[in-house]
Design a protein around this motif. Structure first.
Motif, PDB file in Angstrom:
ATOM      1  N   ALA A 141     -65.763  45.773  31.705  1.00  0.00           N
ATOM      2  CA  ALA A 141     -64.420  45.329  32.075  1.00  0.00           C
ATOM      3  C   ALA A 141     -64.284  43.813  31.992  1.00  0.00           C
ATOM      4  N   GLN A 142     -65.304  43.075  32.439  1.00  0.00           N
ATOM      5  CA  GLN A 142     -65.210  41.616  32.413  1.00  0.00           C
ATOM      6  C   GLN A 142     -65.239  41.069  30.985  1.00  0.00           C
ATOM      7  N   GLU A 143     -65.935  41.789  30.078  1.00  0.00           N
ATOM      8  CA  GLU A 143     -65.949  41.368  28.676  1.00  0.00           C
ATOM      9  C   GLU A 143     -64.570  41.583  28.040  1.00  0.00           C
ATOM     10  N   GLU A 195     -61.707  41.525  29.615  1.00  0.00           N
ATOM     11  CA  GLU A 195     -60.830  40.491  30.162  1.00  0.00           C
ATOM     12  C   GLU A 195     -61.090  39.146  29.494  1.00  0.00           C
ATOM     13  N   ALA A 196     -62.347  38.852  29.202  1.00  0.00           N
ATOM     14  CA  ALA A 196     -62.674  37.595  28.529  1.00  0.00           C
ATOM     15  C   ALA A 196     -62.065  37.565  27.132  1.00  0.00           C
TER      16      ALA A 196
END
Length: 393
Positions: A380-382, A384-385
């Motif tokens: 998920a954080q990738e 968003e990045a």
């Protein structure tokens, strides 16, 4: 149910009509098609009227059964994502002018270096080579340059603008899908991928068929209303008394005899065999008089009772209700989220094993971006990045 092409995974960069119609056929037959769309360069079909609610009916149809991911290919992160995708989606379909995909970093050479088994189908107006390779064009231009328009129309008014896109569909779409599948079969035997170069003008030129064969072998140049099948004979359309039309294709003697007998003019049948243009012109006038003596309903009843290659010219509103098309189930109900199903033209290819039911209408731009990235293993954080970088739409 899985369709016959369920093993294929296609990354579709195309827009408008030729590429999307090709990938529609493939998706209907079970292929997994992922559209790659630019968030800053709208596929103009999305805006094409008429609209069913907020959705273009054309877009909803052409992009049925496909997922959509939004990528800005001017961002290096998006290019790297495409390179990751082609490890799984090992068939690419694109429709940019030659050189555009190379400049974006996702041309055939760049992606082949990532996956040597890649099949890369490029649909363009004029092909990857030749002096017109970078020239703009539309369907009417391809038909003009290919020679097809020169003998399709009326002698007193010239070539006709056709109501459907012959070069786009018969050229780009059908030949594109055919070339793609041929490359898949070869890859199954050799393990090697390749680029498939589809020129809509080339394919339109090939559609000259019999007229082209006659010119190349015998020097017979076809012209407007000069041949049996382009208005130079009784094979034509005829107006009824109330302004409707009928198609008459009674070329064979048995059909011509049945047709003329139904008109009450059996003596006309023998003229249908004459190669004399003057005889054909006179015959056409006689047929036109006989058809125009009757209204559409009378002609419909008359010709429905005989087998003579004579059929009414139907508007779409009547065509969709014709018993033959209804029996072939050519109108289907396609699900859409939050609204009743949408009626669309169904897949025209029939398999004894059947095809999967339509899954959904054309999706919103980027509707499946997060879903696809999760399938590729992105956290998920990738995701968003990537979104923060501007690579995603």
């Amino acid at each position: 149910m899985k369709g016959p092409l369920s093993s294929l995974k296609i990354l579709d960069f195309s827009t408008l009509l030729p590429g999307p119609f090709a990938s529609l056929l493939l998706a209907d037959m079970g292929a997994e098609v992922l559209r790659v769309e630019s968030p800053g360069r709208l596929d103009l079909v999305r805006a094409l009227p008429p609209h069913d609610g907020d959705t273009s009916a054309s877009h909803a149809y052409l992009n049925r059964n496909k997922r959509s991911i939004g990528l800005d290919l001017k961002r290096p992160e998006a290019v790297e994502l495409v390179k990751r995708l082609v490890l799984d989606y090992d068939i690419v379909l694109e429709q940019f002018r030659p050189g555009v995909m190379d400049r974006l970093g996702v041309g055939y050479a760049a992606l082949k270096a990532v996956n040597p088994a890649l099949i890369y189908v490029s649909i363009t107006g004029y092909g990857q080579t030749g002096p017109y390779r970078e020239r703009a064009g539309h369907d009417i231009n391809y038909l003009a340059l290919s020679g097809l328009a020169s003998y399709t129309g009326r002698a007193d008014s010239g070539p006709l603008p056709l109501g459907m896109q012959v070069a786009d569909l018969a050229g780009g779409s059908l030949h594109g899908a055919l070339g793609l599948l041929a490359a898949v079969i070869q890859r199954q035997h050799s393990g090697e991928g390749q680029q498939v170069d589809i020129s809509m003008t080339d394919c339109a030129f090939a559609l000259n068929g019999m007229a082209g064969a006659g010119y190349l072998a015998c020097g017979v140049e076809p012209g407007l209303e000069s041949q049996a099948l382009n208005g130079g004979s009784f094979y034509d359309h005829y107006r009824t008394r109330d302004g409707r039309w009928f198609s008459v294709g009674s070329l064979e003697p048995a059909f011509m005899q049945a047709f003329c007998a139904a008109l009450g003019r059996p003596e006309l049948a023998q003229r249908g065999l004459s190669p004399d243009p003057a005889v054909q012109r006179t015959l056409k006038r006689e047929i036109a008089i006989e058809i125009e003596r009757r209204d559409f309903a009378e002609c419909s009843a008359l010709f429905a009772a005989i087998d003579a290659c004579v059929e009414p010219v139907l508007p779409l509103s009547e065509a969709v209700e014709h018993p033959q098309l209804k029996a072939r189930e050519l109108v289907v109900e396609v699900p859409r989220e939050g609204a009743p199903a949408q009626r669309q033209i169904g897949c025209p290819i029939r398999f004894s094993a059947g095809l999967p039911e339509p899954r959904h209408i054309g999706a919103a731009l980027g509707a499946h971006t997060d879903e696809v990235l999760r399938e590729l293993g992105y956290a998920a954080q990738e995701i968003e990045a990537l979104r923060a970088s501007g690579a995603l739409g």
